[in-house]
Design an enzyme around this catalytic site. Structure first.
Site, PDB file in Angstrom:
ATOM      1  N   SER A   1     -42.273 -41.522  31.940  1.00  0.00           N
ATOM      2  CA  SER A   1     -41.780 -42.225  33.123  1.00  0.00           C
ATOM      3  C   SER A   1     -40.486 -41.650  33.682  1.00  0.00           C
ATOM      4  O   SER A   1     -40.077 -42.021  34.789  1.00  0.00           O
ATOM      5  CB  SER A   1     -41.582 -43.708  32.794  1.00  0.00           C
TER       6      SER A   1
ATOM      7  N   GLU B   1       0.783  -1.229   0.000  1.00  0.00           N
ATOM      8  CA  GLU B   1       0.000   0.000   0.000  1.00  0.00           C
ATOM      9  C   GLU B   1       0.822   1.290   0.000  1.00  0.00           C
ATOM     10  O   GLU B   1       0.355   2.315  -0.506  1.00  0.00           O
ATOM     11  CB  GLU B   1      -0.928   0.007   1.237  1.00  0.00           C
TER      12      GLU B   1
END
Length: 795
Positions: free
Chosen positions: A468, A93
């Site tokens: 149950s 850059e």
């Protein structure tokens, strides 16, 4: 002299012109500054930026399981950034970053000359400082006005901050695609690694992204991304940042972005149900600031157990699905699409892996073999043994045909031809909750097959009949009201008459058989409904509900009639796990929690969980040893049922696994497991709930819309395999842990037929609370049992 005089005048004119030009330029620059300067931040304010950091959710061992916010960001200091990473961005850059004052006049001149000679603005002359200025304060509009503002701001930045501070801000602010802002987040998103673990090729890849994050995204467009990466590597080599060997090795490196990330491996960490619970909690606490304040939440989830829970649930639901019918393909691609390999690949790229199931397109069938195309793994073939619904000598074409979109499950076998099996997204659903019974900390939670398919959290939000698996609480109530494990209850037909002539209830045992006089222990071991109903009738519905509420089960979710004995109440899996914890921890009621610690964006702890712990006193409680040493009795959980009661029920439930409906858990080879199956009428809900002294786990399977799961899809068949798979993995390598036997428990030999003390030797051992065992005198006068089967009013 005249020639000399004319020469002097020319020089003077030129100097005057130059001075005028300079003066004009200075005036222009001053004018531009005076015009734009007041519109921009002052030097005293510039460089002060607040990053919007997302909410992050972690496991107890700090594995990331959730991230929420519009921006993925993980700020790092300059000292935490490897020099090679900085060099890569400088090469890509701004190679004069360390020399220029924020504006690179050489670069600007090159850009101006290029514009004049070509008429194109392909070279912007932007420096890293100018890019930072734009990202902090300006829009992305490509105008000369913005460029001027960039330069002014860049100069102000350089006057206020050091080069290192500018680079740190830039590398934390820059957008790098996939909602990742800054290199810390980008390293996590693309490579699932911290910055210091990236190699040169990966660092160059990140440095190539700012120019065009979407175009050079290595996951979406690996070809263009590699070209950009190689450009960065060439620049690094040309600037002397890397030597020949490093350059050659890095440019030949494969594209590895996404291999360890969520994009290509969505099942890497599946804890999205618990992460969503945390998100909702944080929004309730902090509002929208939860998404931007940089909060980090550490949960009680243990990453290894969470993975095991996901695996167990998905394996169980897929096994159920394999026992039932083939749903058919999800869709079928048009014949024109199938003629274009790229179109097929594009179609696959648009599909998402769900529950670990990979989308695939059928290319052809050959007898009992199917040839398929996957998006990530290329072409695969599966044979009859990998197609659960292909029975007998049926051809594969009876199930699928060219263009069908189906799912494949990865088996992990080494033989390439056996790595995959045909699968389908199950219509049945499930849930799993695992808790530490001593603190209530949730160690694993799964609310369904796949969060992306359904965000409804069945572990917490679904209220289903436990069947149950509710009976242990009723039997605990019985022990607290005069029963013992040896009490005889008649297992015989019974009819309860309602208000109408035809309004009667004739409950039955699941097997349809009756056993006559039965000890309470055997009634629980074999899950006898008729025994449970008589127990509830004798204890009393109101008394039972009041007692069972001590387990943390809300009374308003329990029906006030005898169907309660069969588990007709409605509870969530989390509520059931909380209740089972009381049996596992010697009778203490702990409350479930899942947030252990919250820190804000500055690293300050703003919340620390202090759960109540199952202990009789602080000095005996290992979970409280890390406190300041104060006698904090407020951290002690309430003791809601007697320890001997909890121990006896747990012992009876160990027999459920040894001899009863939970025998499927015997394959784990452990003797410390207590558990209970649960099945509701017509197999609508299937449960298995159980524990040892250190871990409680509850599993549930059923359809979201109430409907039968099919013949024999009981708790033992549909839910127990999920429980055993998880507990087997979770407890692997862990020593056996049975809750300690209370001092007031004694063992007595009894007659298994009468439940009385055995006379003349023999008999079987049974445990009792001291003072409650049958006596010799009672044995001599025994013989009276509950044989009532009269018609009763059903309330």
């Amino acid at each position: 002299m005249k020639k000399r005089s004319r020469g002097v005048r020319v020089v003077i004119v030129l100097l005057a012109g130059l001075l005028s030009a300079i003066t004009l330029a200075v005036c222009v620059v001053a004018g531009v500054y005076l015009y734009f300067g007041p519109q921009l931040p002052d030097a005293g304010d510039i460089g002060q930026t607040q990053f919007n950091e997302p909410l992050r959710v972690y496991t107890a061992d700090h594995k990331l399981i959730g991230e929420y916010g519009t921006e993925r960001r993980k700020p790092v200091t300059y000292d935490e950034i490897p020099k090679q990473q900085v060099d890569a961005f400088v090469a890509a850059e701004d190679d004069r970053f360390w020399e220029h004052p924020g504006v690179d006049y050489q670069g600007l001149m090159r850009a101006v000359i290029h514009l004049v000679t070509t008429g194109r603005k392909t070279q912007g002359g932007s420096t890293i400082t100018m890019q930072l200025a734009r990202n902090l304060y300006l829009s992305d509009a490509k105008t000369y006005t913005r460029k001027i503002k960039e330069m002014i701001l860049a100069l102000r930045l350089e006057s206020k901050l050091t080069k290192k501070q500018i680079m740190e801000l830039y590398l934390n602010k820059i957008y790098l695609g996939e909602r990742a802002y800054g290199i810390g987040a980008a390293a996590q998103v693309y490579y699932n690694k911290p910055l210091d673990k990236l190699d040169l090729a990966q660092r160059a890849m990140l440095a190539g992204l700012p120019k065009a994050p979407s175009a050079f995204n290595p996951i979406v467009n690996p070809t263009r991304a590699k070209q950009r990466r190689d450009y960065v590597l060439r620049r690094m080599h040309a600037l002397g940042f890397i030597d020949d060997a490093a350059w050659k090795q890095a440019r030949n490196a494969p594209i590895t972005a996404g291999e360890g990330s969520d994009q290509k491996n969505p099942a890497r960490y599946e804890a999205r149900y618990i992460a969503e619970m945390v998100r909702q909690d944080m929004v309730a606490r902090y509002g929208d600031k939860a998404y931007t304040g940089g909060y980090s939440v550490v949960t009680t989830i243990r990453s290894k157990r969470q993975r095991e829970a996901d695996h167990a649930l998905r394996k169980d639901l897929l096994a159920y699905d394999a026992r039932h019918g083939w749903h058919g393909p999800e869709k079928t691609l048009h014949s024109s699409t199938m003629k274009d390999p790229k179109a097929v690949q594009d179609a696959l790229d648009d599909m998402t892996t769900r529950g670990g199931l990979v989308p695939a397109v059928v290319l052809s069938t050959d007898g009992q073999t199917v040839h398929l195309q996957t998006g990530q793994y290329g072409k695969v073939s599966i044979g009859a043994s990998q197609i659960p619904w292909l029975h007998g000598n049926k051809a594969a074409s009876s199930l699928v045909s060219r263009g069908d979109v189906v799912r494949l499950a990865y088996t992990g076998a080494k033989d390439k031809d056996k790595q995959w099996t045909l699968a389908q997204i199950p219509k049945v659903q499930g849930a799993l909750v695992a808790m530490d019974p001593h603190t209530g900390g949730i160690e694993a939670l799964v609310g369904g097959f796949d969060f992306g398919l359904s965000k409804f959290n069945r572990a917490v939000q679904a209220r289903r009949q436990p069947g149950s698996s509710f009976k242990p609480f009723l039997y605990s109530a019985a022990l607290a009201n005069g029963f013992t494990a040896a009490t005889i209850v008649n297992d015989a037909p019974v009819v309860y008459q309602g208000s109408g002539l035809d309004d009667s209830w004739r409950p039955q045992n699941y097997s349809g058989t009756i056993h006559g006089p039965t000890r309470l222990r055997e009634g629980l071991v074999h899950s006898l409904n008729l025994v449970s109903i008589r127990v509830l009738r004798r204890v009393g519905i109101g008394t039972a509900i009041d007692y069972i509420s001590k387990f943390g089960l809300p009374a308003n979710q329990m029906p006030h009639n005898l169907s309660l004995a069969l588990g007709s109440a409605t509870f969530s899996p989390l509520q059931m796990a909380t209740a089972y914890s009381v049996l596992a921890n010697e009778g203490y009621q702990v409350k479930p929690y899942y947030i252990s610690k919250i820190t804000n964006g500055r690293g300050k702890v703003v919340f620390q969980a202090k759960p109540k712990v199952a202990c009789d006193e602080v000095s005996n409680c290992p979970a409280l040893t890390d406190t300041s040493g104060a006698d904090d009795t407020s951290r002690l959980a309430p003791h809601v049922i007697k320890s001997d009661n909890a121990y006896i029920v747990g012992d009876m439930m160990r027999d459920v696994i040894k001899h009863g409906t939970g025998r499927g858990a015997l394959k784990l080879g452990r003797t410390d497991l207590s558990g209970k199956t649960g099945t509701t009428n017509h197999q609508i809900d299937a449960w298995f709930s159980g524990f040892n002294a250190n871990l409680v786990t509850v599993t549930w399977v059923g359809f979201d819309k109430l409907k039968p799961m099919g013949h024999a899809e009981t708790g033992a068949h549909a839910a127990l395999p999920m429980w055993t798979d998880f507990m087997g993995a979770a407890l692997s390598g862990q020593p056996e842990a049975i809750p300690p036997k209370p001092d007031d428990i004694e063992t007595v030999q009894i007659n298994p037929q009468t439940g009385q003390r055995a006379l003349n030797g023999g008999g079987i051992p049974e445990i009792f609370r001291k003072g409650h065992a049958p006596t010799v005198e009672q044995a001599r006068h025994s013989g009276k049992h509950d044989s009532s089967n009269e018609v009763q009013q059903l309330f």
